[in-house]
Design a protein around this motif. Structure first.
Motif, short mmCIF file in Angstrom:
data_model
loop_
_atom_site.label_atom_id
_atom_site.label_comp_id
_atom_site.label_asym_id
_atom_site.label_seq_id
_atom_site.Cartn_x
_atom_site.Cartn_y
_atom_site.Cartn_z
N LEU B 20 0.83 -1.21 0.00
CA LEU B 20 0.00 0.00 0.00
C LEU B 20 0.86 1.26 0.00
O LEU B 20 2.00 1.25 0.50
N LYS B 23 -0.71 6.73 2.03
CA LYS B 23 -2.09 7.16 2.23
C LYS B 23 -3.03 5.95 2.45
O LYS B 23 -3.91 5.98 3.30
N GLU B 24 -2.78 4.91 1.66
CA GLU B 24 -3.61 3.70 1.78
C GLU B 24 -3.34 3.00 3.12
O GLU B 24 -4.25 2.43 3.73
N ILE B 27 -5.49 4.51 5.62
CA ILE B 27 -6.88 3.99 5.55
C ILE B 27 -6.94 2.66 6.29
O ILE B 27 -7.81 2.43 7.14
N TYR B 116 -13.41 -1.78 2.80
CA TYR B 116 -12.11 -1.09 2.69
C TYR B 116 -11.12 -1.92 1.88
O TYR B 116 -10.31 -1.38 1.12
N GLN B 119 -12.04 -1.30 -1.63
CA GLN B 119 -11.58 0.04 -2.02
C GLN B 119 -10.08 0.02 -2.34
O GLN B 119 -9.65 0.52 -3.38
N LEU B 120 -9.29 -0.60 -1.48
CA LEU B 120 -7.84 -0.64 -1.69
C LEU B 120 -7.49 -1.44 -2.94
O LEU B 120 -6.57 -1.07 -3.67
N THR B 123 -8.04 0.76 -6.04
CA THR B 123 -7.12 1.87 -6.30
C THR B 123 -5.68 1.40 -6.45
O THR B 123 -4.86 2.11 -6.99
N ASN B 124 -5.38 0.21 -5.97
CA ASN B 124 -3.99 -0.25 -6.03
C ASN B 124 -3.94 -1.65 -6.62
O ASN B 124 -4.31 -2.63 -5.98
#
Lengths: 216, 216
Positions: B20, B23-24, B27, B116, B119-120, B123-124
């Motif tokens: 990650l 920023k991740e 989270i 979550y 979400q991660l 984005t990644n």
């Protein structure tokens, strides 16, 4: 090198192919190999012989586990338009098992050798997502076999198996059934004989005729 | 919200966390929940109760399949520093099976709720790769259980199972053994009695004392 028919087929059926850029699609179609395989042939897809990503262009394949003692269990079947990455298992360090793949009829496959699949998955992370989806699909199929083996009695599994052919007469050997279900031929023969005595089926040389499987 | 000890633990043990961005990671550590669970509790991780990504901070968990009839089979264990994504299976449409997870001792887990993790992973894309690795690891473990169930006789599996404790006296119920091996309690009791008659083990109330398992 694939022809236009095969390329159109990939475009219409294979998600992984559709996630590629135009340039990557060119790599796929120029490096993939169309292969015709006769019925009942083994494709030797163990980790020592890790061929690559296979797409069934025509026909049906069977993926199974086998033991040194010759016992087998069918894990899943691959029909037209389906693909398999477990035949490229050597590119994944966390896949530590070997499967075998046979043809169930004369078939045509499109094989992308492992090194090209590896290359595409390195340059295109969407391919990784597709590999995850394909792995999870096969994982789910294997779990379904596992549930059936552990929780269902063999006579129920045999009834379900016979029904799955959706035919009134099934031409099959008892050994083939035993290999699909992961048990011994003698056990299958004995159970089929019991089913015959109960009026569920009728046995004749190489054939099983269904009378009424719902009686069970 | 995690404390410094827990965050350091993730940093040192969990690949997914290390993939990650800063920023991740924020989270993850602000949304993850540390949970203490007593021994022998069920965590209800079926698809209807899809909690999220779990990391074992302390203790041991057991993942298993169970049937409506109460039969079980252990699929894999999760020890300190291990993680599981099958407890977030509802985010993967191709995972169609349900597993249950129990504690084998009082344990502490770190739970990142499914939304979550989802979400991660959106984005990644490196997270996707880690999800693939984790899925393949569990897939391999399940295949190993499958191989053992199909190809090994139950008495050999029971010997291997007893050896795996690496103890001279094992405090365990016959029902627990049956659930781990996916068979019936009566079968285990009968087989243990045979082992006792053969001088391999000695049975007493709630205990199995190993004499010589290599005699078999």
């Amino acid at each position: 090198m694939l022809n236009k028919l095969q390329i159109d087929f990939l475009q219409n059926n294979i998600n992984l192919y559709n996630k590629l850029t135009s340039k990557e699609k060119e790599i796929f179609t120029s490096k993939a190999i169309p292969i015709k395989v006769d019925n009942n042939k083994n494709l030797y897809f163990s980790s020592e012989n890790c061929k690559g990503f296979i797409v069934v262009f025509n026909g049906t394949l069977r993926a199974y586990l086998d033991s040194y003692q010759g016992k087998e269990i069918t894990l899943f079947k691959l029909t037209k338009g389906e693909s398999c990455i477990l035949s490229a298992s050597c590119m994944f360090k966390n896949i530590t098992f070997d499967i075998s793949i046979d043809t169930l009829e004369s078939s045509e496959i499109i094989l992308l050798p492992t090194n090209y699949l590896e290359q595409l998955s390195k340059t295109n992370l969407n391919v990784k997502e597709e590999l995850l989806m394909l792995t999870q699909k096969r994982f789910s199929e294997v779990m379904s076999v596992m549930e059936s083996v552990i929780f269902s009695t063999l006579d129920n599994r045999l009834i379900t198996y016979l029904k799955s052919f959706n035919k009134s007469t099934i031409k099959i050997t008892h050994e083939k059934i035993a290999n699909d279900l992961g048990t011994a031929r003698e056990v299958v023969s004995r159970m089929l004989k019991t089913f015959e005595n109960e009026g569920l089926i009728k046995l004749s040389r190489g054939n099983i005729t269904i009378i009424n499987l719902d009686k069970k």
